[in-house]
Design a protein around this motif. Structure first.
Motif, mmCIF file in Angstrom:
data_model
loop_
_atom_site.group_PDB
_atom_site.id
_atom_site.type_symbol
_atom_site.label_atom_id
_atom_site.label_comp_id
_atom_site.label_asym_id
_atom_site.label_seq_id
_atom_site.Cartn_x
_atom_site.Cartn_y
_atom_site.Cartn_z
ATOM 1 N N ALA A 55 1.212 -1.116 -0.705
ATOM 2 C CA ALA A 55 -0.037 0.184 -0.270
ATOM 3 C C ALA A 55 1.191 1.230 0.295
ATOM 4 O O ALA A 55 0.646 2.476 -0.793
ATOM 5 C CB ALA A 55 -0.971 0.204 1.188
ATOM 6 N N ALA A 59 0.969 3.147 -3.651
ATOM 7 C CA ALA A 59 0.922 5.024 -3.527
ATOM 8 C C ALA A 59 1.926 6.322 -3.589
ATOM 9 O O ALA A 59 1.897 7.118 -4.314
ATOM 10 C CB ALA A 59 0.308 5.417 -2.462
ATOM 11 N N VAL A 108 -2.095 4.112 2.411
ATOM 12 C CA VAL A 108 -1.942 4.971 1.473
ATOM 13 C C VAL A 108 -1.536 6.297 1.215
ATOM 14 O O VAL A 108 -1.084 6.498 0.729
ATOM 15 C CB VAL A 108 -2.978 4.882 0.832
ATOM 16 C CG1 VAL A 108 -3.511 5.509 -0.015
ATOM 17 C CG2 VAL A 108 -3.642 3.149 0.369
#
Length: 508
Positions: A55, A59, A108
């Motif tokens: 994650a 991101a 994220v």
């Protein structure tokens, strides 16, 4: 301003930049040794295990080119401070989550800030020092990233082993250091505003690259688990991802200020540097994530001791990056350090293919030193090679482009390595259970990471399976390492210029 006072000013700024870069890179690997305990505490699955790391990388990968391009258009200082603030918020929230799903979501946010920081820190350095001087400063950047990458598991292990701290401090640790970096940069960093008369933001390109990369990584992560590989989703998601990325390429070729300037990829140095960076990114991010499982589950070490075992990797990266950065600035050439580094890294990755449950530590340490030496010598010098050949107005985008593909390689590498590790571990467990005369139904689910609740005989089987599966991860990573070396061999060597910008650009 005299040379000494200018250098003193740059070093003062550098402390703030290095601190921001350190905590952002630390956020990826500090959870490595803590993840088994985090997943047990949050009742997480094996799929969520890899997504806690992916994650952030996903991101970060999506945010890197966008932040780099914005840095070419707007005030770099304001953007960097905002990125550090966003990262701090994500870190604070990550330590407060009630379950694994919320942790992935907060990671994220952390990753967006991290990606923006990585691009903007290097862009700021490129805006205040010449490429010839930049070699030593890039060496400091590489050393900082090396220490953060490998000391992360050590710090994570120590934190989760300390009763009065606990795993949540693996996320909260970043916050005070990020705030210190904000204060230092707010006070000392001075960059002329770089906004153009009519700055144009490539919204479509930003959205398309985020969607395309996200679809691809979600497909890799969920295929064979949440949906079969041969199914409407299993086939449709990669097709959709490739379609979105094809549209992204078309948009970038027609946009006046593309978020990823593909025209740079028509030049030999940026193209080959990007290809080499993919393998480096995979080798940089994937091994530390799974070393935690290997040393704790397969070898039975504590989280703290697992981190200490990885110190040789950190030291090799730190020394290699620092020394090669100084030598690059002194000699004025970079290619020999990149090639030598990738030879060493490839050799270390190939050695890791033969690691199993009974491999002696001295063998693993030799492989770690080779990998660390190679990454430290090549990673930042590839960025420098690209920066050396582009005008100052493209430094942000070109820096972000190399960082983007390195992060993309890392994100995909972690997911693919996680799939290989799971499949290989399950296969080893099944064969060992049958060899022990137990029924197949005794094979444990890999989503259950708390092996302390298993019977001793089954516990030994699981530990052995996790150990024997470790080498399988490195088969693909070693191939990427060799491909990175081949790309580096074809890079055209160049001398580092002593001017901040290309001379033709200064004349316009």
């Amino acid at each position: 301003m005299t040379g000494k006072s200018r250098k003193r000013e740059v070093l003062r700024i550098l402390w703030g930049l290095l601190l921001a870069l350190f905590v952002s890179n630390l956020s990826v690997t500090i959870v490595g040794n803590a993840l088994p305990q985090i997943m047990a505490a949050l009742d997480g699955s094996e799929t969520q295990y890899t997504w806690i790391v992916t994650a952030v990388l996903l991101a970060s990968t999506a945010a890197t080119p966008i932040a780099g391009k914005l840095g070419d258009l707007f005030n770099k200082k304001a953007l960097l401070l905002a990125a550090i603030g966003l990262f701090s918020l994500g870190s604070l929230l990550s330590g407060m989550v009630p379950n694994a799903s919320w942790l992935i979501a907060s990671r994220v946010l952390q990753g967006i800030g991290m990606g923006a920081q990585m691009a903007l820190v290097q862009t700021v350095i490129a805006s205040i020092v010449t490429p010839r001087e930049r070699g030593q400063y890039n060496g400091y950047l590489g050393a900082t990233m090396a220490v953060a990458t490998v000391s992360g598991p050590l710090l994570g292990g120590l934190i989760v082993s300390t009763p009065w701290l606990g795993w949540r401090w693996t996320f909260w640790l970043s916050v005070p250091f990020s705030l210190i970096a904000i204060v230092v940069l707010w006070r000392y960093l001075k960059i002329p505003k770089s906004a153009r008369l009519k700055p144009h933001i490539d919204y479509w390109g930003s959205a398309l690259i985020t969607a395309g990369v996200s679809l691809l990584l979600i497909w890799i992560s969920c295929g064979g688990k949440i949906f079969p590989w041969v199914s409407p989703l299993g086939i449709g998601m990669p097709v959709a991802a490739l379609l979105v990325l094809a549209i992204f390429v078309w948009v970038e070729l027609h946009d006046p200020e593309p978020v990823v300037p593909l025209r740079l990829l028509t030049q030999r140095t940026p193209l080959l540097a990007v290809l080499a960076s993919i393998g480096i990114g995979t080798a940089l991010n994937a091994p530390p994530v799974f070393f935690g499982q290997y040393f704790q589950i397969a070898q039975g070490y504590s989280p703290a001791l697992s981190g200490i075992i990885m110190v040789p990797l950190m030291l090799a990266m730190f020394l290699s990056s620092t020394i090669s950065g100084q030598l690059v600035s002194h000699i004025g050439r970079w290619k020999r350090f990149v090639v030598t580094g990738l030879v060493a890294m490839s050799g270390g990755l190939i050695m890791m293919i033969w690691v199993g449950s009974v491999t002696p530590l001295w063998y693993i340490w030799i492989a770690m030193v080779l990998i660390g030496f190679g990454q430290g010598s090549s990673m930042q010098n590839l960025v420098l090679a690209v920066q050396n050949g582009v005008p100052l107005r493209d430094v942000g985008a070109s820096t972000a482009m190399v960082t983007f593909f390195r992060s993309l390689g890392g994100a995909i590498g972690v997911q693919v390595a996680g799939i290989i590790y799971t499949i290989s571990t399950e296969a080893h467990m099944e064969s060992k259970v049958l060899a022990a005369g137990m029924p197949v139904s005794m094979v444990p689910d890999t989503d259950s990471l708390d092996i302390t609740k298993m019977e001793p005989a089954l516990q030994a089987i699981v530990r052995s399976a996790y150990g024997d599966a470790m080498g399988d991860i490195f088969m693909g990573i070693a191939v990427l390492g060799v491909l990175s070396l081949i790309a580096a061999l074809f890079l055209p060597g160049s001398s580092l210029r002593d001017t901040l910008d290309l001379l033709p650009e200064n004349d316009t």
